[in-house]
Each structure stands twice: as C-alpha cells, then as structure tokens.
Design a protein around this motif. Structure first.
Motif, PDB file in Angstrom:
ATOM      1  N   SER A  86      -4.996   5.920  -2.260  1.00 15.86           N
ATOM      2  CA  SER A  86      -4.154   4.797  -2.672  1.00 15.86           C
ATOM      3  C   SER A  86      -4.651   4.280  -4.005  1.00 15.86           C
ATOM      4  O   SER A  86      -5.842   4.353  -4.323  1.00 15.86           O
ATOM      5  CB  SER A  86      -4.211   3.682  -1.619  1.00 15.86           C
ATOM      6  OG  SER A  86      -3.620   2.495  -2.105  1.00 15.86           O
ATOM      7  N   LEU A 118       0.272   5.290   0.309  1.00 16.08           N
ATOM      8  CA  LEU A 118      -0.658   6.395   0.523  1.00 16.08           C
ATOM      9  C   LEU A 118      -0.039   7.705   0.053  1.00 16.08           C
ATOM     10  O   LEU A 118       1.158   7.937   0.221  1.00 16.08           O
ATOM     11  CB  LEU A 118      -1.022   6.518   2.001  1.00 16.08           C
ATOM     12  CG  LEU A 118      -1.835   5.389   2.633  1.00 16.08           C
ATOM     13  CD1 LEU A 118      -2.251   5.769   4.047  1.00 16.08           C
ATOM     14  CD2 LEU A 118      -3.064   5.050   1.795  1.00 16.08           C
ATOM     15  N   ILE A 124       0.844  -1.188   0.000  1.00 11.82           N
ATOM     16  CA  ILE A 124       0.000   0.000   0.000  1.00 11.82           C
ATOM     17  C   ILE A 124       0.880   1.238   0.000  1.00 11.82           C
ATOM     18  O   ILE A 124       1.876   1.308   0.723  1.00 11.82           O
ATOM     19  CB  ILE A 124      -0.953   0.007   1.218  1.00 11.82           C
ATOM     20  CG1 ILE A 124      -1.787   1.304   1.238  1.00 11.82           C
ATOM     21  CG2 ILE A 124      -0.203  -0.171   2.528  1.00 11.82           C
ATOM     22  CD1 ILE A 124      -2.841   1.327   2.294  1.00 11.82           C
TER      23      ILE A 124
END
Length: 246
Positions: free
Chosen positions: A155, A136, A134
């Motif tokens: 994201s 961000l 992930i």
C-alpha cells in the motif's frame, strides 16, 4: 400480505405490488423477498442440514455471545447505540436518506470486529472514527516448505496510518479462472512492515491444496478500529500468479 403458493426457485416468481404493499423486503414466515435489477421476487427460505464447519460454528458462538451482551446492556446504553446508528447507512433496501441500521446492529458489528482481532469484549458506545483510505496491490508470493504460501500486498499508505487499526484479510486460492467459494474464505492477520514509502502486508496460508504452479489469489480485506471494533466495508481483489514468484 397476500397469500402465496410456495415457489419453484427456477421460475423466479415475481412479487406483484398491490394497494396495501407496494414492495417487500426481508422474510415473513417461510418466504424470503429479494431484489434483482430493481424487481422484487420471492422464494422459500432455505433449510440446510449441513451443521457447519468448525470455523462457522465458532463464529456462530461469537454471534450468540454478542446477542447476549446486548441484552445485558442498560437501556440507557442501548439508547446511546441507537443514536450512533442513525449516522450509519443500511446496506439493505430501501436505499434512501432516511434508512439507517439499528443500534443493535452497530453493537453486534463492533463486537464481531473486536473478536476478529482477538479482543472479544463488550464494546463501548463511541463515535465512529474517520477510517483511512487503503488501496492494496499484489506484490509477491512465495511457496515455503512446499505447502505454505506466503503472499505480500503493498500500500502507498505509510505504516503510521495503521497505528490504531488492524487489517484483516479473508483469503482463498483457486485454480486460474475459478470463482472463490464464499464458505472457504478464512480470516488472516498479516505481518506489517515498512519498505521505503510503501507498507507491506504479508499473509501466510498453510497447507495449500491447489496446484502451486499457477493460482488465483482472492482477497477480501477490511480495517478494524482496535479500540471500538468498528469496521470498514470489505474491499475485494483477485490476481493470477505463479506461487513460486519471489
């Protein structure tokens, strides 16, 4: 272990290897060993008198319950945790292929992970899942009612990626250019929404005391596997924004 005089922290006394101990880690008695740029130093262990904030005390209580829960496990279950922990690399030196954490550490980490998402309970030994990657990025921030700061990150991962995971953000705001205070980070669980092919994570920070015109936003975030409590390492990002952005 050789005898040491209690060190003056400003002098950064260096540990000198000898024929019995080529290196030292962690603490012994009132001395703590630590490493900087590949060199081993030592210092007296701190003895703070500050009793802790309510949040810190709450975390200490969670930790004590985790320790008690480990002690109540059957020995066979503890051995299962030990076997699982052999695949988890240690974050402390020495850093080599044979170094891993203990089953106790893995259990306590999972216990804290479940507590962080409001599901405090005794974790069950389970294989460690393959966590999704992930990344961000800051999107917007909006000041609500003059005191509450709503911050959104996005994201590229689709929202279905997070069906079995909860994202926890540790957030703090400071004046631009100021470093965050480690003790002032607070855990927040965002609202997650899908926007086209993007996933948005929106946090709300209440009663902000910083100047709201321009601020630095500091975010540490990690994923918690909701059924096991396992967590990813923290990722960190910071950005300077106008809190009145929309």
């Amino acid at each position: 272990m050789t005898n040491f005089a209690y060190p003056n922290l400003k002098t950064m006394p260096k540990y000198i290897p000898n024929s019995r101990f080529t290196d030292c880690y962690a603490s012994v008695g009132n001395i703590t060993f630590y490493h900087r740029n590949g060199e081993c130093y030592y210092k007296t262990k701190p003895n703070p008198t500050f009793p802790g904030t309510p949040s810190q005390i709450d975390q200490l209580c969670v930790h004590r319950r985790a320790i008690r829960a480990w002690g109540e496990l059957a020995h066979e279950i503890q051995l299962q945790w030990n076997a699982l922990a052999k695949n988890v690399k240690s974050k402390r030196p020495p850093f080599n292929a044979d170094t891993h954490i203990s089953g106790y550490n893995l259990f306590v980490s999972a216990y804290h992970g479940l507590a962080a998402i409001g599901e405090e309970s005794t974790p069950v030994p389970s294989p460690i899942p393959s966590f999704p990657l992930i990344n961000l990025q800051y999107k917007t921030s909006t000041l609500i009612n003059g005191t509450d700061l709503q911050i959104t990150f996005e994201s590229d991962s689709p929202i279905d990626t997070f069906n079995n995971y909860t994202l926890i953000g540790k957030l703090q705001t400071t004046k631009p250019g100021y470093r965050p205070n480690t003790g002032k980070y607070r855990n927040h669980t965002p609202t997650i929404t899908q926007y086209g092919n993007k996933t948005h994570f929106t946090f709300t920070l209440s009663n902000q005391e910083e100047d709201k015109s321009i601020i630095s936003i500091h975010l540490k975030h990690f994923l918690v596997h909701t059924s096991t409590g396992y967590r990813t390492p923290e990722q960190y990002l910071t950005t300077i924004v106008s809190s009145n952005n929309t």
